[in-house]
Design a protein around this motif. Structure first.
Motif, PDB file in Angstrom:
ATOM      1  N   GLN A  73      14.702  98.901  63.501  1.00 51.07           N
ATOM      2  CA  GLN A  73      13.981  99.643  62.458  1.00 51.07           C
ATOM      3  C   GLN A  73      12.581  99.093  62.213  1.00 51.07           C
TER       4      GLN A  73
ATOM      5  N   LEU B 119      24.318 103.749  65.467  1.00 49.69           N
ATOM      6  CA  LEU B 119      23.050 103.315  64.867  1.00 49.69           C
ATOM      7  C   LEU B 119      21.901 104.224  65.298  1.00 49.69           C
ATOM      8  N   LEU B 120      21.825 104.529  66.605  1.00 51.49           N
ATOM      9  CA  LEU B 120      20.726 105.373  67.093  1.00 51.49           C
ATOM     10  C   LEU B 120      20.824 106.776  66.500  1.00 51.49           C
TER      11      LEU B 120
ATOM     12  N   ASP C 205      22.105 107.526  63.597  1.00 51.71           N
ATOM     13  CA  ASP C 205      21.658 107.402  62.194  1.00 51.71           C
ATOM     14  C   ASP C 205      20.129 107.358  62.098  1.00 51.71           C
ATOM     15  N   LEU C 206      19.502 106.735  63.116  1.00 50.88           N
ATOM     16  CA  LEU C 206      18.038 106.604  63.079  1.00 50.88           C
ATOM     17  C   LEU C 206      17.339 107.811  63.713  1.00 50.88           C
TER      18      LEU C 206
ATOM     19  N   LYS D  73      20.503  95.975  64.018  1.00 53.89           N
ATOM     20  CA  LYS D  73      20.268  96.988  62.974  1.00 53.89           C
ATOM     21  C   LYS D  73      18.882  96.809  62.380  1.00 53.89           C
ATOM     22  N   SER D  74      18.504  95.575  62.092  1.00 52.89           N
ATOM     23  CA  SER D  74      17.181  95.424  61.486  1.00 52.89           C
ATOM     24  C   SER D  74      16.076  95.500  62.538  1.00 52.89           C
TER      25      SER D  74
ATOM     26  N   LYS E  11       8.676 102.047  67.339  1.00 43.80           N
ATOM     27  CA  LYS E  11       8.323 103.482  67.350  1.00 43.80           C
ATOM     28  C   LYS E  11       7.769 103.928  68.698  1.00 43.80           C
TER      29      LYS E  11
END
Ligand code: AP5
Length: 215
Positions: free
Chosen positions: A73, A99-100, A102-103, A69-70, A78
């Motif tokens: 991000q 997770l993906l 959400d991001l 998770k961290s 990027k």
């Protein structure tokens, strides 16, 4: 690129990932490297993971998801990322999907590296890894030896056999792979993301991935 590299221990995930990152600046995220670094540094995570790793068992999903998770991000993701050794279980794959989403990120594909079993055993018993946790370059005494015996070409540290490269741990890791990780091949086929590739020659694997990304 945003890809997952699936494959048995020794299939060449780390080797392929290192070549691909050099091509387009995507970052390699290896949960195995992160965990070995934590064990070497003696952090809380390392203390929790150590016994599982030495035995050839998987580290609990919750610990892995906290790491990922961290990590996903961080700004260097990027440009793209190659997930090497993650996900490893269906629950990890489901958690990654959430997770993906959400991001706001989408995977290009999940590449399954396929190598015959006897070649896997050969590779694992002859692999050597740089002991410097910030480097962890991968060598092989047969197929890609260091220039000076026992010394990493990249950082000059010692190259060693990993602690999970005992015969007992290797056989446990292969059992764990068949039981918990191989089902991900069916999972990603259902998701329409699977790209199986015969992985005996690294350059051919890299080319097949590049060609698929272009098409
Ligand atoms: P991890 O570090 O991920 O180990 P692994 O999946 O067992 O994979 P390996 O690193 O052994 O192999 P690889 O496929 O990267 O092959 P490599 O490129 O080195 O995980 C270690 C442990 O951490 C796990 O057992 C578990 O405890 C824990 N863990 C990690 N992630 C986890 C997760 N998500 N959930 C729970 N627990 C987790 O290549 C192997 C050798 O072959 C090298 O010597 C290389 O030079 C050689 N080679 C590669 N390609 C070729 C080729 N084409 N021709 C000839 N030789 C080649």
């Amino acid at each position: 690129m945003k890809i997952i590299l699936l494959g048995a221990p020794g299939a060449g995930k780390g080797t392929v990932a290192k070549v691909l990152t050099e091509l387009d600046g995507s970052v390699q995220i290896s949960t195995g490297d992160i965990l070995r670094g934590a064990v070497q540094a003696g952090t809380e995570l390392g203390k929790k993971a150590d016994a599982f790793m030495k035995a050839g068992d998987l580290v609990p999903d919750e610990l892995i998801m906290d790491i990922m998770k961290s990590r996903l991000q961080e700004p260097d993701c990027k440009k793209g990322f190659l997930l090497d050794g993650f996900p490893r279980t269906i629950p990890q794959a489901e958690a990654l999907k959430t997770l993906l989403s959400d991001l706001g990120l989408t995977l290009d594909m999940a590449v399954s590296l396929e190598v015959p079993c006897e070649e896997i055993l050969n590779r694992l018993t002859t692999r050597r890894t740089c002991e410097n946790s910030a480097c962890q370059a991968i060598y092989n005494v047969r197929s890609s030896p260091t220039k000076i015996e026992g010394i990493c070409d990249k950082c000059g540290s010692k190259v060693v056999q990993r602690e999970d490269e005992t015969e007992e741990a290797i056989s446990r890791r292969l059992e764990t792979y068949n039981e918990k990780t191989a089902p991900l091949i069916g999972y990603y086929k259902e998701e329409g993301l699977l790209m199986p590739v015969e992985a005996t020659v690294t350059d051919e694997v890299v080319k097949a991935i590049q060609d698929r990304l272009k098409s």
